[in-house]
Design a protein around this motif. Structure first.
Motif, PDB file in Angstrom:
ATOM      1  N   VAL A   1       0.712  -1.132  -0.379  1.00  0.00           N
ATOM      2  CA  VAL A   1       0.163  -0.006  -0.683  1.00  0.00           C
ATOM      3  C   VAL A   1       0.263   1.083  -0.753  1.00  0.00           C
ATOM      4  N   GLY A   2       2.219   1.148  -0.359  1.00  0.00           N
ATOM      5  CA  GLY A   2       2.730   2.180  -0.643  1.00  0.00           C
ATOM      6  C   GLY A   2       3.656   2.716   0.565  1.00  0.00           C
ATOM      7  N   ALA A   3       3.558   1.667   1.498  1.00  0.00           N
ATOM      8  CA  ALA A   3       4.462   2.381   2.948  1.00  0.00           C
ATOM      9  C   ALA A   3       6.072   2.514   2.863  1.00  0.00           C
ATOM     10  N   GLY A   4       6.885   2.379   2.009  1.00  0.00           N
ATOM     11  CA  GLY A   4       7.651   2.677   1.860  1.00  0.00           C
ATOM     12  C   GLY A   4       8.165   3.896   1.270  1.00  0.00           C
ATOM     13  N   ALA A   5       7.317   3.965  -0.154  1.00  0.00           N
ATOM     14  CA  ALA A   5       7.353   5.367  -0.366  1.00  0.00           C
ATOM     15  C   ALA A   5       7.275   6.265   0.677  1.00  0.00           C
ATOM     16  N   CYS A   6       5.679   6.256   1.237  1.00  0.00           N
ATOM     17  CA  CYS A   6       4.730   7.032   2.164  1.00  0.00           C
ATOM     18  C   CYS A   6       5.738   7.274   3.515  1.00  0.00           C
ATOM     19  N   LEU A   7       6.847   6.828   4.198  1.00  0.00           N
ATOM     20  CA  LEU A   7       7.889   7.004   4.598  1.00  0.00           C
ATOM     21  C   LEU A   7       9.212   7.678   3.998  1.00  0.00           C
ATOM     22  N   ALA A   8       9.295   7.846   3.117  1.00  0.00           N
ATOM     23  CA  ALA A   8      10.548   8.889   2.364  1.00  0.00           C
ATOM     24  C   ALA A   8      10.253   9.457   2.411  1.00  0.00           C
ATOM     25  N   TYR A   9       8.318   9.922   2.157  1.00  0.00           N
ATOM     26  CA  TYR A   9       7.778  11.444   1.820  1.00  0.00           C
ATOM     27  C   TYR A   9       7.689  11.833   3.032  1.00  0.00           C
ATOM     28  N   ALA A  10       7.431  10.925   4.032  1.00  0.00           N
ATOM     29  CA  ALA A  10       7.887  12.003   5.049  1.00  0.00           C
ATOM     30  C   ALA A  10       8.584  12.100   5.583  1.00  0.00           C
ATOM     31  N   ASN A  11       9.655  11.247   5.407  1.00  0.00           N
ATOM     32  CA  ASN A  11      11.019  12.209   6.043  1.00  0.00           C
ATOM     33  C   ASN A  11      11.273  13.379   5.343  1.00  0.00           C
ATOM     34  N   THR A  12      11.225  13.667   3.868  1.00  0.00           N
ATOM     35  CA  THR A  12      11.339  14.630   2.371  1.00  0.00           C
ATOM     36  C   THR A  12      10.707  15.764   3.277  1.00  0.00           C
ATOM     37  N   ASN A  13       9.502  15.374   4.337  1.00  0.00           N
ATOM     38  CA  ASN A  13       8.994  16.617   4.887  1.00  0.00           C
ATOM     39  C   ASN A  13       8.941  17.031   6.614  1.00  0.00           C
ATOM     40  N   THR A  14      10.008  16.175   6.701  1.00  0.00           N
ATOM     41  CA  THR A  14      10.833  16.985   7.970  1.00  0.00           C
ATOM     42  C   THR A  14       9.984  15.942   9.253  1.00  0.00           C
ATOM     43  N   LEU A  15       9.248  15.295   8.745  1.00  0.00           N
ATOM     44  CA  LEU A  15       8.208  14.030   9.791  1.00  0.00           C
ATOM     45  C   LEU A  15       9.095  13.304  10.467  1.00  0.00           C
TER      46      LEU A  15
END
Length: 351
Positions: free
Chosen positions: A321-335
């Motif tokens: 369900v896209g979890a890995g990319a979502c974690l990378a997206y979160a990281n890029t957005n300083t989460l």
């Protein structure tokens, strides 16, 4: 929480800006083979992509009262995807119906008139050339709302069909594919894959092989990638299944006289997949005719108050369900790891 290149282990990141999130949701009747997958509610596995679609879109369920989880209680990675959206919203969440038995409710659903594929053990029965063409057409016409696209998937038993697909196309990847299980059910998987491979021979075209041993998600997304990557950056969100999608696209370049615009594609997965001792996504990606931009994000549920989440760190579920990319997206957005963990637990406490 940090993101790394799979080949170099150097720290990296996704592009900045908002991303659209597309979920390629599909059912292959391979998932109905007893013991082949634990990606969902036993006896109700075909509901898994439907429930994932509803949950990431609305944080609610309409088709069944509970989210998909493994028999030991590990909840779907859709929790991670939805938690990231709650913290740093995607510009859009849309669902691709690539052969669902149950249509998800309250979702922005794209219908391509694709039926669930059959079990690869007896022949998937896909019109691969038609499904591929539909993917290409959608890649040419998709209306991007944000800065780039994240393309995830929910296809139970998809690692089995991905393995069969890669082997049928001649790639040396027999031991490289992941599983939702902590301990991969090798006997059932091997028997299924061997039965599928017995259906193909070297005289067949690539499309003929895909029609027998693949699944709609892999074929459609390969076509979509070829066209969409000419228009904007696409993040292929997933592990070994999405790696197989790249193999399909690469193999077909001679058939269609076109190749992937690889500098506009990233494959993004979790640390759970990248570090999995039972699979080898790096080796799968090394079969490509180019070196892809491939990344993984380290994230941990070690400090979770809900104990069942810690099973992710032990090797269950791993990706989807896209979890890995979502974690990378979160990281890029300083989460931070804590931000995402707290958001996942908040969702679970409110359910």
């Amino acid at each position: 929480m940090k993101t790394y290149n799979i080949f170099t282990n150097e720290e990296t990141s996704l592009p900045e800006g908002k991303a659209d999130f597309l979920l390629a949701a599909s059912v292959t009747k391979t998932c109905e083979i007893d013991g082949i997958t634990q990606a969902g509610i036993p006896g109700k596995i075909p509901y898994t992509p439907t429930l994932d679609a509803e949950f990431i879109s609305t944080q609610k369920l309409f088709s069944m009262p509970e989210i998909a989880e493994t028999p030991s209680g590990v909840p779907t990675p859709a929790l991670i995807t939805r938690a990231v959206h709650n913290l740093s919203p995607f510009s859009a969440i849309e669902v691709l119906d690539l052969g669902l038995e149950i249509k998800p409710e309250q979702t922005q659903l794209h219908n391509f008139d694709i039926k669930p594929s059959g079990s690869i053990a007896t022949g998937a029965g896909i019109d691969a050339e038609s499904v591929f063409a539909k993917g290409m057409a959608f890649g040419r016409t998709y209306d991007l709302k944000g800065s780039y696209l994240i393309l995830g998937e929910s296809t139970p038993s998809g690692t089995t069909t991905a393995t069969a697909t890669a082997l049928a196309l001649g790639y040396d990847v027999a031991d490289d594919f992941s599983s939702s299980f902590l301990n991969v059910p090798d006997d059932v998987r091997s028997q299924t894959i061997n039965a599928a491979l017995a259906l193909v021979d070297d005289k067949m075209s690539t499309f003929e092989k895909l029609s027998l041993v693949s699944d709609n998600m892999l074929v459609f997304c390969a076509g979509f990638l070829l066209e969409a990557s000419r228009r904007f950056h696409v993040v292929l969100a997933g592990g070994t299944q999405m790696a197989a999608c790249l193999l399909v696209a690469d193999k077909l370049r001679e058939d269609i006289l076109m190749r992937l615009k690889s500098d506009n594609v990233t494959i993004a997965t979790t640390g759970w997949v990248a570090n999995d001792t039972n699979s080898n996504i790096k080796h799968i990606l090394e079969q490509l005719s180019y070196t892809p931009n491939a990344i993984y994000t380290e994230f941990s549920f070690a400090n979770a108050e809900i104990p069942v989440l810690q099973k992710y760190d032990e090797g269950e579920a791993k990706e989807g369900v896209g979890a890995g990319a979502c974690l990378a997206y979160a990281n890029t957005n300083t989460l931070t790891n804590k931000d995402v963990l707290d958001a996942v637990e908040l969702i679970m406490y409110s359910m």
